[in-house]
Design a protein around this motif. Sequence first.
Motif, PDB file in Angstrom:
ATOM      1  N   VAL A  10       0.838  -1.204   0.000  1.00 47.70           N
ATOM      2  CA  VAL A  10       0.000   0.000   0.000  1.00 47.70           C
ATOM      3  C   VAL A  10       0.874   1.255   0.000  1.00 47.70           C
ATOM      4  CG1 VAL A  10      -1.741   1.319   1.277  1.00 47.70           C
ATOM      5  CG2 VAL A  10      -1.922  -1.164   1.141  1.00 47.70           C
ATOM      6  N   GLY A  11       1.928   1.224   0.809  1.00 48.19           N
ATOM      7  CA  GLY A  11       2.845   2.366   0.873  1.00 48.19           C
ATOM      8  C   GLY A  11       3.517   2.629  -0.466  1.00 48.19           C
ATOM      9  N   PHE A  12       3.889   1.553  -1.154  1.00 43.81           N
ATOM     10  CA  PHE A  12       4.533   1.697  -2.462  1.00 43.81           C
ATOM     11  C   PHE A  12       3.555   2.264  -3.484  1.00 43.81           C
ATOM     12  CE2 PHE A  12       6.123  -0.096  -6.557  1.00 43.81           C
ATOM     13  CZ  PHE A  12       7.357   0.549  -6.559  1.00 43.81           C
ATOM     14  N   VAL A 231      -2.893  -2.128  -8.559  1.00 43.66           N
ATOM     15  CA  VAL A 231      -2.416  -3.493  -8.308  1.00 43.66           C
ATOM     16  C   VAL A 231      -1.920  -3.624  -6.875  1.00 43.66           C
ATOM     17  CG1 VAL A 231      -0.678  -5.211  -8.918  1.00 43.66           C
ATOM     18  CG2 VAL A 231      -1.841  -3.921 -10.727  1.00 43.66           C
ATOM     19  N   MET A 232      -1.137  -2.623  -6.406  1.00 38.52           N
ATOM     20  CA  MET A 232      -0.608  -2.648  -5.043  1.00 38.52           C
ATOM     21  C   MET A 232      -1.729  -2.552  -4.004  1.00 38.52           C
ATOM     22  SD  MET A 232       2.733  -2.937  -5.225  1.00 38.52           S
ATOM     23  CE  MET A 232       2.403  -4.008  -6.644  1.00 38.52           C
ATOM     24  N   PHE A 233      -2.705  -1.686  -4.255  1.00 42.24           N
ATOM     25  CA  PHE A 233      -3.803  -1.512  -3.307  1.00 42.24           C
ATOM     26  C   PHE A 233      -4.671  -2.763  -3.237  1.00 42.24           C
ATOM     27  CE2 PHE A 233      -3.804   3.378  -4.068  1.00 42.24           C
ATOM     28  CZ  PHE A 233      -2.675   3.490  -3.264  1.00 42.24           C
ATOM     29  N   THR A 234      -4.898  -3.391  -4.393  1.00 49.76           N
ATOM     30  CA  THR A 234      -5.721  -4.599  -4.437  1.00 49.76           C
ATOM     31  C   THR A 234      -5.100  -5.720  -3.612  1.00 49.76           C
ATOM     32  OG1 THR A 234      -6.485  -4.045  -6.654  1.00 49.76           O
ATOM     33  CG2 THR A 234      -6.800  -6.304  -5.951  1.00 49.76           C
ATOM     34  N   THR A 240      -3.761  -5.323   5.202  1.00 51.11           N
ATOM     35  CA  THR A 240      -3.597  -4.289   6.228  1.00 51.11           C
ATOM     36  C   THR A 240      -4.915  -3.891   6.884  1.00 51.11           C
ATOM     37  OG1 THR A 240      -3.887  -2.479   4.634  1.00 51.11           O
ATOM     38  CG2 THR A 240      -1.645  -3.295   4.971  1.00 51.11           C
ATOM     39  N   GLY A 241      -6.017  -3.998   6.147  1.00 52.01           N
ATOM     40  CA  GLY A 241      -7.286  -3.454   6.629  1.00 52.01           C
ATOM     41  C   GLY A 241      -7.416  -2.012   6.174  1.00 52.01           C
ATOM     42  N   LEU A 242      -8.644  -1.502   6.119  1.00 54.38           N
ATOM     43  CA  LEU A 242      -8.891  -0.159   5.598  1.00 54.38           C
ATOM     44  C   LEU A 242      -8.301   0.936   6.474  1.00 54.38           C
ATOM     45  CD1 LEU A 242     -12.572  -0.448   4.307  1.00 54.38           C
ATOM     46  CD2 LEU A 242     -10.502  -0.142   2.937  1.00 54.38           C
ATOM     47  N   VAL A 249      -1.852   5.573   2.708  1.00 54.15           N
ATOM     48  CA  VAL A 249      -2.090   6.300   1.460  1.00 54.15           C
ATOM     49  C   VAL A 249      -1.635   7.756   1.581  1.00 54.15           C
ATOM     50  CG1 VAL A 249      -3.934   7.224  -0.001  1.00 54.15           C
ATOM     51  CG2 VAL A 249      -3.925   4.813   0.580  1.00 54.15           C
ATOM     52  N   ALA A 250      -1.648   8.288   2.807  1.00 52.35           N
ATOM     53  CA  ALA A 250      -1.219   9.674   3.034  1.00 52.35           C
ATOM     54  C   ALA A 250       0.280   9.865   2.787  1.00 52.35           C
ATOM     55  CB  ALA A 250      -1.567  10.109   4.455  1.00 52.35           C
TER      56      ALA A 250
END
Length: 293
Positions: A10-12, A231-234, A240-242, A249-250
Amino acid sequence: MSKLKGAFLVGFGAASYGILATIVKFANNSGAHTSVLTFYQALVGVVSLFILMTIQYRRQPDLMRPKTKSKVKLVLFGISMGLTSCLYYISIQYVSVSTGIILLMQSIWMSVVWEMVQQRKPAHWSKLLGSLTVLAGTVFATNLIQQDMKLSTTGILYGLAAALSYTVSLHASNHVEKQIPSITRSFYLILGSWFTVTAFWNIQIPPNLDWMILLKFGLVLGIFGTVIPPVMFTRGIPLTGLGLAGILVALEIPVSILSARFVLKEHISLIQWLGVALILLTVIFMNSRKKNH
């Protein structure tokens, strides 16, 4: 370990979004027109996601295929994605990249307003407080309190318009046709984005088409702007959970500002960093509350 892997993914994805404005402004300084940069970004995304979608359906023949109504709906919501790119990239022609990303992140409080209108009820006090804190952080992050600091009104208006469009994009990404596989959803959203970018810039695109611009900047913008993040978020968000994902994402904010600092040599004052920190802490607070609920 899986949660750590999810956090990295997610960070990437967020960091990928963060470098886009710096690449665009660097390309502008090298003579590339914004029209063709946004066009190539969307085009590379459409082609790449189409290939990924085709491979996915061949490997998983039983995977759900969207109906025509769903495709049209996603393409229409993709208009907001195309407008976000166009408006945001125009904005940074008038203001610094560091200011541009802060303007774009006004989508934080705009999303709260959107939710209030949609649900027809007041937002939770934590969201209202968070929205006010974001606005306060914006004053510091854009250095508005310095009397000799002058910001372009045109740049601000384009930046806020981009934030509003981004708010619609976030809604589309999180709520529209969620039953459809993520890569397929992303393809139709980006297809709508490409149509929008083409219509927005229209006659300005052909005279600026250049294979070297595609190779030097278009491919990078397309891959980091439309392929890697979804792709990374999916893959990462389920791990991680929302709540944690919303915080990660910040990372787009500091990555964007740091890339502008080192690549474009933009000056970032201490008070601006304090404003950025205030916005980031607000995002953590708001998403922690969401997780607890």
